[in-house]
Design a protein around this motif. Structure first.
Motif: not given
Length: 350
Positions: A306-318, A51-55, A203-205, A224-232
């Motif tokens: 309903w569909v077979q779980p095959t397609l992978i979607a990239e989703i941005e969310y709050r 959630a937060k960058p390391p120090v 406006g970076l991720e 390695w840690l990732k800290i996101k401005c926008v969830q994706s």
């Protein structure tokens, strides 16, 4: 082909380039080491979500690029471009492959991200997909840039046991063209929280924090840690809600994440589609129709296909709701089937 113009620095105001610096003296005996065999593949190091960058001074920070994680293997005149999941995509990135031959190393393995930049110098996943001709497209993408952020093998030597600071020093010695197809992903020193604020303003991720004194360890670790401005994140498509008024007949996509070996329903997404997206999705999903729901579902299912779980979607969310559903989700594009390792694992949620 005209080379892409150099983007402006994104995480600070000065026009001076951000450069990593060697933190340790190089070992003068290193060139005398016995040669290591060239590995066919090195499983990538993955960042842990925080959630937060390391120090602390032991951390270096980079921009979090939104594209395809790749490893570029050079062995003489032969170049292979390998995805995170181990698939050979050399044919899909001919410009990166051509640039790799000119790096001046007999053998090397670069770790990095393939992206397409927008007018502000930010990575744009949708533009990357369009450049490649869509999902499973065959179009050569000349505008794709590869940002190299690690060097794992060089001229017969396996570098994965070295500290990041030493690997970065050798990576910088390659003198990558800042306006070329293969560029250095600059690292930044300083206050991680201040860098996060700068990332938000641009406006970076998000940003990636990397421990300078750690070797390269495959898999997801706290090196390695990732800290996101926008969830994706990436989710599997398990169905769609049919609509007679929506473009392409798709009102929303139903999404699921991993939990162990199972898929768990995490909500739907009904925004972010272009007309071409909706048309392609409807045509593709109708081929994958199934009568049995691939996930447990408690909502109204009258208009759901309903569909077979095959397609992978990239989703941005709050955010996430209290009952584990995506909030304010927006569709960004489809990932490849080979990217199934990228599907979000609920065990990794904060």
């Amino acid at each position: 082909m005209k080379k892409p113009s150099r983007p402006q620095p994104l995480l600070r105001d000065t026009d001076a380039p951000i450069r990593g610096r060697p933190r340790k003296r190089r070992d003068p005996q290193q060139p005398q080491l016995a040669l290591d065999p060239m590995p066919e593949r090195i499983e990538p190091c993955l960042a842990l979500l925080k959630a937060k960058p390391p120090v602390g001074p032991e951390w270096a920070f980079e921009i979090k690029w939104d594209g395809y994680r790749l490893a570029v293997h050079v062995e003489g005149a032969k170049v292979r471009i390998i995805t995170r999941g181990g698939h050979d995509w050399t044919h899909r990135f001919p410009a990166i492959a051509a640039a790799a031959k000119d790096l001046g190393a007999a053998t090397l393995i670069l770790d990095g991200e393939a992206v397409v930049l927008d007018g502000e110098g930010r990575s744009d996943f949708g533009a990357l997909q369009r450049a490649l001709g869509g999902r499973s497209g065959k179009r050569p993408a000349g505008e794709v840039i590869f940002y190299a952020f690690d060097l794992l093998y060089l001229d017969g030597h396996d570098l994965t046991g070295m500290d990041l600071s030493e690997r970065r020093h050798l990576l910088e010695d390659l003198s990558l063209d800042p306006s070329g197809t293969i560029r250095l992903s600059e690292d930044v020193t300083g206050d991680g929280q201040a860098l996060m604020e700068a990332a938000r303003e641009h406006g970076l991720e998000g940003i990636i924090a990397k421990h300078r004194d750690r070797p390269y360890r495959s898999g997801r670790t706290d090196d390695w840690l990732k800290i996101k401005c926008v969830q994706s994140d990436s989710f599997i498509v398990v169905g769609y809600e049919h609509s007679t008024s929506a473009r392409g007949g798709i009102g929303s996509l139903l999404l699921a994440a991993r939990r162990g070996n199972n898929f768990i329903y995490v909500g739907n997404v009904g925004t972010g589609f272009k007309e071409s997206d909706a048309t392609y999705l409807r045509k593709t999903l109708d081929i994958l129709k199934t009568k049995k729901a691939p996930v447990a579902f408690e909502g109204r299912s009258k208009d759901i296909v309903w569909v077979q779980p095959t397609l992978i979607a990239e989703i941005e969310y709050r955010a996430w709701t209290d009952d584990g559903k995506l909030r304010h989700a927006s569709y960004k594009g489809l990932r490849e089937v080979q990217d199934n390792a990228a599907i979000m694992d609920l065990a990794e949620r904060l």
